[in-house]
Scaffold this active site. Structure first.
Site, PDB file in Angstrom:
ATOM      1  N   GLY A 345       0.827  -1.206   0.000  1.00 33.06           N
ATOM      2  CA  GLY A 345       0.000   0.000   0.000  1.00 33.06           C
ATOM      3  C   GLY A 345       0.854   1.245   0.000  1.00 33.06           C
ATOM      4  O   GLY A 345       2.075   1.187   0.172  1.00 33.06           O
ATOM      5  N   PRO A 347       2.592   4.891   1.164  1.00 29.23           N
ATOM      6  CA  PRO A 347       3.211   5.263   2.444  1.00 29.23           C
ATOM      7  C   PRO A 347       2.199   5.888   3.391  1.00 29.23           C
ATOM      8  O   PRO A 347       1.298   6.603   2.958  1.00 29.23           O
ATOM      9  CB  PRO A 347       4.272   6.293   2.030  1.00 29.23           C
ATOM     10  CG  PRO A 347       4.511   6.055   0.586  1.00 29.23           C
ATOM     11  CD  PRO A 347       3.223   5.577   0.020  1.00 29.23           C
ATOM     12  N   VAL A 349      -0.104   4.456   5.363  1.00 31.73           N
ATOM     13  CA  VAL A 349      -1.417   3.844   5.605  1.00 31.73           C
ATOM     14  C   VAL A 349      -1.392   2.871   6.781  1.00 31.73           C
ATOM     15  O   VAL A 349      -2.417   2.294   7.137  1.00 31.73           O
ATOM     16  CB  VAL A 349      -1.951   3.127   4.339  1.00 31.73           C
ATOM     17  CG1 VAL A 349      -2.258   4.115   3.249  1.00 31.73           C
ATOM     18  CG2 VAL A 349      -0.985   2.057   3.853  1.00 31.73           C
ATOM     19  N   GLY A 350      -0.222   2.648   7.385  1.00 28.89           N
ATOM     20  CA  GLY A 350      -0.159   1.841   8.607  1.00 28.89           C
ATOM     21  C   GLY A 350       0.406   0.452   8.449  1.00 28.89           C
ATOM     22  O   GLY A 350       0.116  -0.436   9.249  1.00 28.89           O
ATOM     23  N   LYS A 351       1.245   0.236   7.440  1.00 32.43           N
ATOM     24  CA  LYS A 351       1.819  -1.108   7.221  1.00 32.43           C
ATOM     25  C   LYS A 351       2.754  -1.490   8.370  1.00 32.43           C
ATOM     26  O   LYS A 351       2.632  -2.560   8.963  1.00 32.43           O
ATOM     27  CB  LYS A 351       2.575  -1.140   5.877  1.00 32.43           C
ATOM     28  CG  LYS A 351       1.713  -0.826   4.670  1.00 32.43           C
ATOM     29  CD  LYS A 351       2.458  -0.986   3.373  1.00 32.43           C
ATOM     30  CE  LYS A 351       3.580   0.015   3.184  1.00 32.43           C
ATOM     31  NZ  LYS A 351       3.127   1.415   3.125  1.00 32.43           N
ATOM     32  N   THR A 352       3.691  -0.606   8.671  1.00 33.86           N
ATOM     33  CA  THR A 352       4.660  -0.898   9.740  1.00 33.86           C
ATOM     34  C   THR A 352       3.985  -0.962  11.101  1.00 33.86           C
ATOM     35  O   THR A 352       4.270  -1.856  11.909  1.00 33.86           O
ATOM     36  CB  THR A 352       5.774   0.163   9.759  1.00 33.86           C
ATOM     37  OG1 THR A 352       6.387   0.203   8.470  1.00 33.86           O
ATOM     38  CG2 THR A 352       6.820  -0.150  10.802  1.00 33.86           C
ATOM     39  N   SER A 668      -3.202   3.668 -18.380  1.00 31.60           N
ATOM     40  CA  SER A 668      -4.551   3.965 -17.905  1.00 31.60           C
ATOM     41  C   SER A 668      -5.092   5.326 -18.350  1.00 31.60           C
ATOM     42  O   SER A 668      -6.261   5.627 -18.126  1.00 31.60           O
ATOM     43  CB  SER A 668      -4.610   3.869 -16.384  1.00 31.60           C
ATOM     44  OG  SER A 668      -3.753   4.810 -15.787  1.00 31.60           O
ATOM     45  N   LYS A 711      -7.656   6.377  -7.226  1.00 33.35           N
ATOM     46  CA  LYS A 711      -8.027   7.368  -8.249  1.00 33.35           C
ATOM     47  C   LYS A 711      -9.391   7.974  -7.961  1.00 33.35           C
ATOM     48  O   LYS A 711      -9.599   9.172  -8.119  1.00 33.35           O
ATOM     49  CB  LYS A 711      -8.021   6.709  -9.632  1.00 33.35           C
ATOM     50  CG  LYS A 711      -6.629   6.293 -10.111  1.00 33.35           C
ATOM     51  CD  LYS A 711      -6.697   5.526 -11.418  1.00 33.35           C
ATOM     52  CE  LYS A 711      -5.306   5.075 -11.867  1.00 33.35           C
ATOM     53  NZ  LYS A 711      -5.342   4.300 -13.118  1.00 33.35           N
TER      54      LYS A 711
END
Length: 769
Positions: A345, A347, A349-352, A668, A711
């Site tokens: 995802g 940067p 967004v809470g991955k770590t 796209s 988007k």
């Protein structure tokens, strides 16, 4: 059958045999009374053993008539008796009046042939003599005195007293009437004892040999130690012994233990000041410091994990569900074997922080390994210790740091692993992340296997640009952008309290209105996550601290959308559609970036020329190919509508995508480019309130694209009213919040002709031109 009555005493942990003499100390009043009664009446006494001392009067039925030889009364009332066994008896009934009285029957032993008795006597005496000599427990005088006794029963009772150690065994001998059976029991016991003594002797001899060897080594080592002390090297010898002690206490694997001892022996023979000595010492210390058998107790309470995930993270419902499913399966099978989770995802967004929460919830030590820019395989697997400055790889180094063998490893930025012509670190990670192989992970520096199967691995990435084999070993969990509403709730419930605490503020000293947070999101940041939002809130808190410090009269600072400019300065971003009208040759495309979705302006003009296509805006190869495809589709549509084909040969087409400093690529924007080309050739304005995304084919079909959720968020944030998407992406609408769907009209379309009907101000009509 003659039945007699005599007083009774109970024995604890003793069995009385005929002809046996024992000393008894009596302290209980009722037993003192019984013994005194026997002395006063000058009669014998019955002694019988308890079966179970805790249960009153739970005794055996066979006892022994005994004679009181000596009677001694102490000043405190207690008695000391010297008693000799006389005859075996069987008890029928116990009565208690002035003392315990029992009904008993004397038991007569069977009579046997003298030759049989002599054979039994000789066999048991010979065996017992061997036992006394082997065990060294008894004096040889015992066997001498036994040889003088003719009664086989008396011999058996004496041997039983010395040989048998439990009440049950002694009582069995007392109760057995058959001499042959009694002798057989004792012979069997003697044979067992002799076998045990034989094993003990063998073990003792082995220990003795080892002790002799160790004493010899000790003597030689002491000589070496004293010599080194004289040379001033005593500290190094002490270090050697300390290392040896640590090796034995480290509980390492047999392979590692053998390797450590081997290296230690080499170290002992090396010159102390040599470089090789320090390399070997460091290697041994590395093996010792590894957590071979140390681990934390894992918490498998799924409800607690759920509670921690909900308290640490707002939203991410499906992500949390998938994590809980994963952990529930691990709990059920009690094994970590399975796919490695990979959070992909933008940067912020809470991955770590999700990884930290999982570690906290499961009671694992959290270790973050940053893989961004790692381009050397040695950083993962380590370097061989023969190289100067060699060390273990990141995995082993961090295991030593974790101090346990079951931490949670977060492999951060796995998509940014570097690859060059020398090595491929992504390939080195294949063994680490393969649950079938990592129980024998081999680090080049260690030269022995280490078990990584207890480690929980979680990876994070911003894109799918991951080594294919690595991607195959992992289960992807997508973390998409937060909606503005989610960002507001995260800011008020999580980020603001955190920054208030970090900056030393009190809750009553600051208040930030929801409208101010909304303005920060719309005009001060452009991101998918909340990292920049947290930085802006931190900036406000710092300024509030400064104001309160300088002006002590002020007790509380309130931040609204009106005074936000004083704290954060002039807004960085503007709404892209402010004061704009429908334009010819200008359209709103939608782009996906690593930090989320973006509104992408695409513009085109035609100039006199020779049919050349000019592109500007730092475009990638795929986007340039998409422009060529879009131009061909636009020509086909315009020719069908009746445009003169010479117009394409006499004019150049210039397509520009602003913000040239930012690289742009991907297919796209195909339908947006097609519409903008048709707009400039027909002079029909494009609806400024529409944005679109989708790849186009030569036949005008609109293909599925990625990053659509981000988007759509970008279109919503920029106050677009209508978004055109490929119909093949229609399933993504399930993930869009109802609030966005209410304010944003989303049109799934299959063909470019339908896009033109919606996006152009008027219908194309060129038949008369």
């Amino acid at each position: 059958m003659k039945i007699n009555k005599l007083p009774l005493l109970f024995l604890k942990n003793i069995v009385m045999f005929p002809n046996m003499i024992i000393t008894l100390f009596i302290t209980k009043k009722k037993f003192i009374k019984t013994a005194t009664y026997a002395m006063d009446k000058n009669i014998n006494i019955i002694l019988i053993a308890y079966k179970n001392y805790k249960e009153n009067y739970d005794t055996y039925k066979i006892g022994c008539i005994s004679k009181i030889i000596q009677f001694l009364k102490f000043p405190n009332g207690n008695l000391k008796l010297l008693i000799q066994g006389v005859k075996k008896i069987k008890i029928f009934k116990i009565k208690y009046k002035q003392s315990f009285l029992i009904n008993f029957l004397k038991i007569k032993e069977f009579k046997y042939n003298r030759k049989e008795i002599k054979t039994l006597r000789n066999s048991i005496l010979n065996k017992f003599e061997i036992y006394t000599k082997t065990s060294n427990k008894f004096y040889y005088k015992i066997t001498k005195s036994l040889k003088k006794i003719q009664s086989i029963n008396k011999i058996l009772f004496i041997i039983s007293y010395y040989l048998l150690f439990t009440i049950k065994e002694r009582q069995k001998i007392l109760e057995t009437l058959n001499i042959f059976r009694k002798t057989k029991i004792l012979l069997k016991k003697l044979n067992n004892e002799l076998s045990i003594l034989d094993y003990k002797k063998k073990i003792f001899n082995k220990i003795k040999r080892k002790m002799e060897k160790s004493q010899r080594e000790y003597y030689l080592n002491e000589q070496v130690r004293i010599i080194n002390e004289e040379l001033g090297n005593s500290n190094d010898i002490n270090d050697f012994y300390k290392l040896k002690k640590k090796i034995f206490s480290s509980k390492m694997s047999k392979e590692a233990f053998d390797k450590s001892i081997s290296e230690l022996e080499k170290l002992k023979l090396m010159p102390i000041m040599s470089s090789e000595s320090s390399v070997t010492k460091n290697y041994i210390e590395t093996l010792i410091s590894l957590p071979w058998n140390k681990k934390t107790i894992i918490n498998n309470d799924i409800l607690k994990v759920q509670e921690i995930l909900n308290s640490d993270h707002y939203g991410l419902k499906k992500i949390k569900e998938r994590i809980l499913e994963y952990l529930a399966v691990q709990k059920r099978i009690n094994n970590l074997k399975g796919p490695i989770l990979c959070f992909i995802g933008p940067p912020g967004v809470g991955k770590t922080s999700l990884g930290k929460s999982i570690a906290k919830a499961t009671n694992r030590n959290f270790i973050r390994i940053s893989l961004g820019g790692v381009h050397d395989e040695g950083e993962i697997r380590g370097h061989r210790k023969t190289y100067i400055g060699s060390m273990p790889g990141k995995i082993i180094q961090n295991l030593i740091k974790a101090k346990v063998n079951n931490p949670l490893f977060l492999l951060d930025e796995i998509d940014k692993l570097g690859i060059d012509f020398k090595s491929d670190p992504a390939s080195a990670l294949l063994e680490v992340l393969d649950s079938e192989q990592n129980n024998t992970f081999s680090d080049h520096y260690l030269e022995v296997d280490f078990d990584l199967s207890k480690v929980m691995f979680i990876a994070t990435a911003n894109t799918y640009n991951i080594h294919p084999a690595l991607l195959d070993r992992m289960e992807i969990i997508n973390l998409s952008s937060y909606t503005p509403e989610e960002k507001i709730k995260i800011a008020l419930n999580h980020l603001l309290p955190k920054q208030i605490k970090n900056n030393g503020l009190k809750n009553e000293e600051i208040k930030i209105f929801k409208s101010a947070i909304k303005k920060i999101i719309n005009f001060y940041i452009r991101e998918a996550g909340v990292r920049s939002l947290e930085k802006q809130i931190s900036k406000i808190c710092r300024k509030v601290v400064k104001i309160l410090t300088l002006n002590k009269k002020k007790k509380k600072i309130t931040i609204t959308n009106k005074n936000l400019k004083k704290f954060l300065g002039i807004p960085i971003f503007d709404k892209k559609l402010t004061n704009k009208k429908n334009q010819i040759g200008q359209i709103n495309g939608l782009a996906w970036t690593e930090i989320g979705g973006e509104l992408l302006t695409i513009e085109a003009v035609i100039l006199p020329g020779n049919g050349e296509i000019i592109t500007t805006g730092t475009l990638g190869k795929v986007m340039k190919e998409s422009i060529n495809t879009a131009y061909t589709v636009a020509q086909i549509i315009l020719l069908k509508k009746g445009i003169n084909k010479k117009i394409f040969k006499k004019n150049n087409l210039h397509i520009n995508i602003p913000e040239g400093g930012i690289p742009k690529d991907g297919p796209s924007a195909g339908i947006a480019i097609t519409v903008v080309i048709i707009s400039v050739f027909t002079n029909i304005p494009i609806n400024i309130n529409i944005a679109m995304t989708g790849e186009i084919t030569l036949r005008g079909e609109i293909l599925k694209i990625g990053g659509l959720k981000e988007k759509i968020f970008a279109a919503y944030q920029n106050k677009i009213k209508t978004v055109i998407i490929p119909k093949k992406n229609i399933k993504i609408l399930e993930k869009i919040s109802k609030k966005i769907k209410k304010k944003l009209k989303i049109l799934p379309i299959n063909y470019i002709e339908d896009v033109l009907k919606v996006s152009l101000e008027t219908e194309i009509n060129l038949l008369n031109k």
